[in-house]
Design a protein around this motif. Structure first.
Motif, short mmCIF file in Angstrom:
data_model
loop_
_atom_site.label_atom_id
_atom_site.label_comp_id
_atom_site.label_asym_id
_atom_site.label_seq_id
_atom_site.Cartn_x
_atom_site.Cartn_y
_atom_site.Cartn_z
N LEU A 6 -66.82 23.54 -35.53
CA LEU A 6 -68.01 24.33 -35.23
C LEU A 6 -68.22 24.30 -33.72
O LEU A 6 -68.32 23.22 -33.13
CB LEU A 6 -69.23 23.72 -35.94
CG LEU A 6 -70.52 24.53 -35.90
CD1 LEU A 6 -70.42 25.74 -36.83
CD2 LEU A 6 -71.71 23.66 -36.32
N LEU A 7 -68.23 25.47 -33.10
CA LEU A 7 -68.47 25.55 -31.66
C LEU A 7 -69.97 25.73 -31.43
O LEU A 7 -70.62 26.51 -32.13
CB LEU A 7 -67.70 26.72 -31.06
CG LEU A 7 -66.19 26.69 -31.22
CD1 LEU A 7 -65.56 27.92 -30.59
CD2 LEU A 7 -65.61 25.42 -30.62
N VAL A 8 -70.50 25.01 -30.45
CA VAL A 8 -71.94 25.03 -30.19
C VAL A 8 -72.21 25.50 -28.77
O VAL A 8 -71.66 24.95 -27.80
CB VAL A 8 -72.54 23.61 -30.37
CG1 VAL A 8 -74.02 23.61 -30.04
CG2 VAL A 8 -72.29 23.09 -31.77
N LYS A 9 -73.04 26.52 -28.63
CA LYS A 9 -73.51 26.98 -27.32
C LYS A 9 -75.02 26.83 -27.28
O LYS A 9 -75.74 27.39 -28.10
CB LYS A 9 -73.12 28.44 -27.10
CG LYS A 9 -73.65 29.05 -25.80
CD LYS A 9 -73.08 28.39 -24.57
CE LYS A 9 -73.51 29.11 -23.29
NZ LYS A 9 -72.99 28.41 -22.09
N GLN A 10 -75.51 26.07 -26.32
CA GLN A 10 -76.95 25.88 -26.15
C GLN A 10 -77.45 26.80 -25.02
O GLN A 10 -76.88 26.80 -23.93
CB GLN A 10 -77.24 24.42 -25.79
CG GLN A 10 -78.72 24.07 -25.67
CD GLN A 10 -78.92 22.65 -25.16
OE1 GLN A 10 -78.43 22.29 -24.08
NE2 GLN A 10 -79.63 21.83 -25.93
N LEU A 11 -78.48 27.57 -25.32
CA LEU A 11 -79.09 28.47 -24.33
C LEU A 11 -80.60 28.19 -24.30
O LEU A 11 -81.24 28.20 -25.34
CB LEU A 11 -78.88 29.94 -24.73
CG LEU A 11 -77.44 30.46 -24.82
CD1 LEU A 11 -77.40 31.74 -25.62
CD2 LEU A 11 -76.89 30.71 -23.42
N THR A 12 -81.14 27.93 -23.11
CA THR A 12 -82.58 27.75 -23.00
C THR A 12 -83.21 29.11 -22.75
O THR A 12 -82.87 29.79 -21.78
CB THR A 12 -82.93 26.77 -21.87
OG1 THR A 12 -82.26 25.53 -22.12
CG2 THR A 12 -84.43 26.52 -21.81
N VAL A 13 -84.10 29.54 -23.66
CA VAL A 13 -84.58 30.92 -23.66
C VAL A 13 -86.10 31.01 -23.70
O VAL A 13 -86.79 30.09 -24.14
CB VAL A 13 -84.00 31.71 -24.87
CG1 VAL A 13 -82.47 31.73 -24.82
CG2 VAL A 13 -84.48 31.13 -26.20
N GLY A 14 -86.59 32.17 -23.23
CA GLY A 14 -87.99 32.52 -23.41
C GLY A 14 -88.95 31.76 -22.52
O GLY A 14 -88.59 30.84 -21.80
#
Length: 215
Positions: A6-14
C-alpha cells in the motif's frame, strides 16, 4: 519477487490543516482518498500524475473540515463516499447540520457505502480494516492496513482529538484508543488527521509518551 504494498501519500489540505491521504495499490493503481478537507486540485493532480484510479473517498468521521472535498472529488472520479453508519445518522440530524454549517464549508453528498466495525475496504490487492473508534464523533473510524493506521481525529502525535463538540466523549475515545488501537502491533505507523505535534508516529511511541493515554 518483492511483495507489492500500500503506497501512502500524505497531503496537508484546506484551511484547517487536515492530513489527507491518498492510499494506492502499487500493483493495480487503484486508490482511495481519506479525508479530503480541501485543495481538491492538489489531490487530483497527485492522482493524475500517478495514473491512479480512485474508487473510494473515505471519511474517518463526518466533520466538514474532513469531508468538504467529497463533492468535487466524487464528481471528478466517480468514487464512492464511505462513512460509518453512526456518523451517517448523527450528521443527518438537522440540528447537527446547522451547528457545523457555521464553518461555511461545502456539504458532502450522502455516503454511498456505509461501513461498520470489522468491515474491509478493498483497494486493488490491498485491504483497509475499519476500526470503530467513537469519541470525537459517534461514528469515528480508523483504517488499518499493516503497517499503516490512519487515525483521523481520534489519535494525534502526542495528543488526541477534541471531544467538546456535540456527540463527543473523552471517555469513549480514550477507551477506543487503548482497547482498539494500542493493541495493534507496536511498530504500526500512526497517520493522524491533523499534524499537531508531528505528521506521523508509531503505536509504541504513543503508548509510551502520549500524555492523554497515561493510566
Amino acid at each position: 519477487k518483492t511483495p507489492m504494498a500500500l503506497l501512502v501519500k500524505q497531503l496537508t489540505v484546506g484551511m484547517m490543516g487536515v492530513c489527507c491521504y491518498v492510499v494506492s495499490c502499487e500493483a493495480t493503481k487503484q486508490a482511495a482518498i481519506i479525508d479530503p478537507g480541501g485543495d481538491e486540485d492538489r489531490i487530483l493532480d497527485y492522482c493524475t500524475r500517478n495514473d491512479l484510479q480512485v474508487t473510494y473517498i473515505i471519511n474517518t468521521h463526518g466533520h466538514p473540515d474532513h469531508d468538504c472535498g467529497n463533492g468535487r472529488l466524487k464528481a471528478a472520479t466517480g468514487a464512492q463516499i464511505v462513512l460509518h453508519g453512526d456518523d451517517v445518522t448523527y450528521f443527518g440530524d438537522q440540528r447537527i447540520k446547522d451547528y457545523f454549517s457555521g464553518l461555511g464549508l461545502p456539504a458532502s453528498p450522502p455516503a454511498d457505502l456505509i461501513v461498520k466495525d470489522g468491515d474491509t475496504i478493498t483497494i486493488g490487492n490491498e485491504q483497509l480494516l475499519v476500526i470503530h473508534t467513537p469519541g470525537h464523533t459517534p461514528g469515528g473510524i480508523c483504517l488499518y492496513s499493516a503497517p499503516h493506521c490512519f487515525t483521523g481525529d481520534t489519535l494525534f502525535v502526542g495528543a488526541v482529538g477534541r471531544t467538546d463538540f456535540p456527540g463527543g466523549s473523552m471517555q469513549q475515545m480514550i477507551d477506543a484508543i487503548k482497547n482498539r488501537l494500542l493493541t495493534l502491533p507496536p511498530e504500526t505507523i500512526v497517520w493522524p488527521g491533523h499534524g499537531y505535534g508531528g505528521s506521523q508516529s508509531t503505536m509504541a511511541r504513543e503508548a509510551q509518551s502520549n500524555p492523554y493515554l497515561e493510566l
